[in-house]
Write an enzyme that holds these catalytic residues in place. Structure first.
Site, PDB file in Angstrom:
ATOM      1  N   GLY A  57       0.807  -1.214   0.000  1.00  0.00           N
ATOM      2  CA  GLY A  57       0.000   0.000   0.000  1.00  0.00           C
ATOM      3  C   GLY A  57       0.840   1.263   0.000  1.00  0.00           C
ATOM      4  O   GLY A  57       1.845   1.358   0.704  1.00  0.00           O
ATOM      5  N   VAL A 100       0.420  -3.737  11.375  1.00  0.00           N
ATOM      6  CA  VAL A 100       1.511  -2.932  10.826  1.00  0.00           C
ATOM      7  C   VAL A 100       1.051  -1.501  10.588  1.00  0.00           C
ATOM      8  O   VAL A 100       1.806  -0.543  10.781  1.00  0.00           O
ATOM      9  CB  VAL A 100       2.044  -3.565   9.520  1.00  0.00           C
ATOM     10  CG1 VAL A 100       3.053  -2.646   8.841  1.00  0.00           C
ATOM     11  CG2 VAL A 100       2.684  -4.923   9.820  1.00  0.00           C
ATOM     12  N   CYS A 118      -9.237   1.551   4.886  1.00  0.00           N
ATOM     13  CA  CYS A 118      -8.619   2.638   5.636  1.00  0.00           C
ATOM     14  C   CYS A 118      -9.680   3.444   6.397  1.00  0.00           C
ATOM     15  O   CYS A 118     -10.802   3.601   5.926  1.00  0.00           O
ATOM     16  CB  CYS A 118      -7.873   3.576   4.698  1.00  0.00           C
ATOM     17  SG  CYS A 118      -6.500   2.819   3.813  1.00  0.00           S
ATOM     18  N   LYS A 156     -10.660  -2.799  -3.078  1.00  0.00           N
ATOM     19  CA  LYS A 156     -10.369  -3.899  -2.158  1.00  0.00           C
ATOM     20  C   LYS A 156     -11.290  -3.791  -0.950  1.00  0.00           C
ATOM     21  O   LYS A 156     -11.263  -2.805  -0.208  1.00  0.00           O
ATOM     22  CB  LYS A 156      -8.911  -3.884  -1.713  1.00  0.00           C
ATOM     23  CG  LYS A 156      -8.509  -5.113  -0.910  1.00  0.00           C
ATOM     24  CD  LYS A 156      -7.012  -5.185  -0.679  1.00  0.00           C
ATOM     25  CE  LYS A 156      -6.614  -6.482   0.001  1.00  0.00           C
ATOM     26  NZ  LYS A 156      -5.147  -6.590   0.199  1.00  0.00           N
ATOM     27  N   ASN A 210      -9.960  -8.513   2.367  1.00  0.00           N
ATOM     28  CA  ASN A 210      -8.894  -8.022   3.216  1.00  0.00           C
ATOM     29  C   ASN A 210      -8.950  -8.816   4.530  1.00  0.00           C
ATOM     30  O   ASN A 210      -9.764  -9.720   4.675  1.00  0.00           O
ATOM     31  CB  ASN A 210      -9.071  -6.522   3.460  1.00  0.00           C
ATOM     32  CG  ASN A 210      -7.754  -5.807   3.702  1.00  0.00           C
ATOM     33  OD1 ASN A 210      -6.827  -6.373   4.273  1.00  0.00           O
ATOM     34  ND2 ASN A 210      -7.669  -4.559   3.268  1.00  0.00           N
ATOM     35  N   GLY A 217      -0.944 -14.246  -0.159  1.00  0.00           N
ATOM     36  CA  GLY A 217      -0.450 -13.267   0.798  1.00  0.00           C
ATOM     37  C   GLY A 217       0.342 -13.846   1.936  1.00  0.00           C
ATOM     38  O   GLY A 217       1.554 -14.034   1.846  1.00  0.00           O
TER      39      GLY A 217
END
Length: 307
Positions: free
Chosen positions: A47, A72, A130, A165, A192, A265
């Site tokens: 990202g 993170v 987000c 996403k 996600n 992932g």
């Protein structure tokens, strides 16, 4: 020499196979030490935000049964650094390049998308998990109206196909997907991470400093497959499916559920060659089942459903 055709065409981009990496688990410089990323159909990059984000305090990664928890916090050096130092490494690579876009407001999303529109990136993947700082931190992807608005806004400034996403932390994933499609999205990426938490009972303390984190890994795969299936039945645009993919059979499961491509992932965080291993596994699965191309994998499931 295999005669299998693993290629897929997505939003006017040609993928030599349906395997890509998942954002946050791949970097060209690090991953290319283990395998040639151009062997994949696409690569999805970490990202990137309008400016440097420092991320959350440590500790921010923890193992758990069947997966991991991370907080993170989308740490990244910002779009200008990304374009100057990271994109040149892969400019001429023979694979589709997907940039993941992060932001805390519609304006921030648009700024990054506009800058990347003139780069070597082929697809923009907009991460609407987000938090919207202007609305008290609620995630864009948890509200269909906000999902529609951010999609509509980035489509106005982007010269590249836009994939949205989606977060799985919602009541009705199909409703959010339909909102993104209505806003002009060219495709959907899901899922996600789920929201999770672990507590160290010996220390009576959360195992990550942020207390909560994103839960990923093979334990979430049934949720991811279910959501891909629901979204496939709700929208007509392409889908990149992800969530716990470890093997070629896992990839085939997502394709049967309706994904046009799949992303690997968490598996790559403990096995750096996981994306290539999944690709090889998918090819072996196709040979074993007698499938000649990716469409035949999906059709085999649709025929069982009577579609």
């Amino acid at each position: 020499m295999s005669n299998l055709d693993l290629s897929v065409d997505i939003c006017k981009t040609h993928w030599k196979n349906p395997i890509t990496t998942a954002s946050g688990t791949f970097s060209w410089s690090d991953s290319s030490r283990w395998y040639d990323p151009s062997l994949l159909g696409a690569v999805t990059l970490k990202g990137v935000a309008p400016e440097m984000w420092m991320g959350n305090p440590s500790p921010r990664i923890a193992e758990t049964y069947g997966g991991m928890i991370n907080s993170v916090g989308l740490q990244n050096p910002g779009v200008d650094y990304f374009m100057e130092h990271e994109l040149p490494l892969m400019k001429d690579a023979d694979t589709v390049k997907i940039a993941n876009v992060a932001g805390h407001s519609i304006e921030e999303y648009c700024l990054v998308c506009e800058k990347l529109s003139d780069s070597c990136v082929d697809i923009l993947e907009v991460n609407i998990s987000c938090p919207n700082v202007k609305l008290g931190g609620i995630g864009f992807g948890t509200d269909s109206k906000m999902a529609f608005e951010v999609t509509k806004a980035v489509k106005k400034v982007s010269k590249k196909p836009v994939f949205i996403k989606l977060t799985p932390n919602v009541t009705d994933i199909a409703e959010i997907a339909r909102a993104a499609e209505s806003g002009g999205a060219d495709g959907i990426t899901l899922i996600n991470t789920l929201l999770g938490m672990r507590i160290d009972v010996e220390r009576s303390s959360p195992v990550v400093a942020n207390k909560l984190g994103g839960f990923s890994g093979p334990a979430i795969k049934p949720v991811a497959v279910r959501m891909v299936y629901q979204v496939r039945n709700a929208v007509k645009i392409p889908i990149i499916g992800l969530g716990g993919i470890m093997t070629g059979e896992d990839a085939a499961e997502f394709i049967m559920a309706g994904a046009d491509a799949v992303a690997v992932g968490s598996a790559a965080l403990f096995n750096p060659t996981a994306p290539i291993d999944v690709l090889n596994g998918l090819e072996a699965f196709m040979e074993r089942r007698g499938f000649n191309n990716i469409k035949e994998i999906r059709d085999s499931f649709l025929e069982r459903e009577g579609k």
